[in-house]
Design an enzyme around this catalytic site. Structure first.
Site, PDB file in Angstrom:
ATOM      1  NE  ARG A   8      -1.687   1.639   3.700  1.00  0.00           N
ATOM      2  CZ  ARG A   8      -0.750   2.700   3.990  1.00  0.00           C
ATOM      3  NH1 ARG A   8      -1.140   3.681   3.061  1.00  0.00           N
ATOM      4  NH2 ARG A   8      -0.403   3.219   5.243  1.00  0.00           N
ATOM      5  CB  ALA A   9       1.898   3.977  -2.341  1.00  0.00           C
ATOM      6  CB  SER A  10      -0.487   7.347   1.177  1.00  0.00           C
ATOM      7  OG  SER A  10      -0.308   6.670   3.056  1.00  0.00           O
ATOM      8  CB  THR A  11      -1.090  10.049  -2.509  1.00  0.00           C
ATOM      9  OG1 THR A  11       1.317  10.061  -2.684  1.00  0.00           O
ATOM     10  CG2 THR A  11      -0.654  10.494  -0.679  1.00  0.00           C
ATOM     11  CD  GLN A  14       3.247   8.125  -0.979  1.00  0.00           C
ATOM     12  OE1 GLN A  14       1.870   7.783  -0.214  1.00  0.00           O
ATOM     13  NE2 GLN A  14       3.543   9.505   0.505  1.00  0.00           N
TER      14      GLN A  14
END
Length: 209
Positions: A8-11, A14
């Site tokens: 997972r990445a937040s944005t 990313q």
């Protein structure tokens, strides 16, 4: 032993696949078989993450949820963290994090007593690291808000800039009838971003009608 990798990445900006090779190497070192990989660009502070819950739906008792770091799984509030843990417990899935050595024992066959001991220790450390991840999230949000307030006061704040080129590509794919999942695979945009652009297209069509 089967493992399902969650990245997972937040944005959207990313790279959610950044740790993919490291996790694959980690799994190979411990004789784990990767059943599937689940990747998404969503905030860890949100409980509702489509790929994470698809992973849990696909999981079978005894399988491993493999992550790089605990904060990839959770930056949740205490209440939401407990809801997620309850779902994981219901599915009888074991969490193994590359940055949490005590969890590595859960990726190896053990006797019942040793397994229970490490599960208890691991659970305690997971709770602690999840709390630290949440605090880090709240601290960063507070600093960002302070910086934005200062920039606004000085007339320098412009807000988040839209990725126009990427969003035009998403619009084109939506018009071609591509699914959200297909669009996410190509653009690495979050499902929420694709849905927002789909809504924008629908509103334009309504206005033109």
């Amino acid at each position: 032993m089967l493992a399902r990798m969650y990245l997972r990445a937040s944005t959207d900006e990313q790279d959610a696949t950044r740790a993919l090779q490291e996790l694959e190497d980690f799994a190979a070192e411990r004789g784990l078989t990767i059943a599937a990989t689940y990747i998404e660009n969503e905030s860890g502070a949100k409980l509702q993450r489509p790929e994470l819950f698809r992973l849990l739906r696909d999981s079978r008792p005894g399988e491993i949820l493999l992550i790089e770091q605990v904060d990839r799984l959770s930056r949740l509030t205490e209440a939401d963290w407990q809801k997620l843990l309850a779902e994981i417990e219901t599915k009888q899935v074991r969490i193994v994090a590359r940055d949490l050595p005590t969890s590595w024992m859960l990726a190896s066959p053990t006797d019942e007593f040793t397994g229970r001991m490490f599960k208890a220790i691991n659970g305690m450390l997971l709770d602690m690291l999840a709390a630290v991840a949440r605090k880090d999230y709240e601290d960063r949000r507070r600093r960002q808000a302070q910086g934005q307030a200062r920039a606004k006061a000085e007339g320098r704040y412009k807000g988040k800039q839209e990725d126009v080129k990427r969003n035009k590509g998403i619009e084109a794919m939506l018009k071609e009838g591509k699914s959200y999942t297909q669009i996410q695979d190509v653009t690495k945009a979050s499902r929420a971003t694709v849905a927002k652009i789909a809504k924008r297209l629908k509103e334009r069509a309504t206005e033109a009608a």
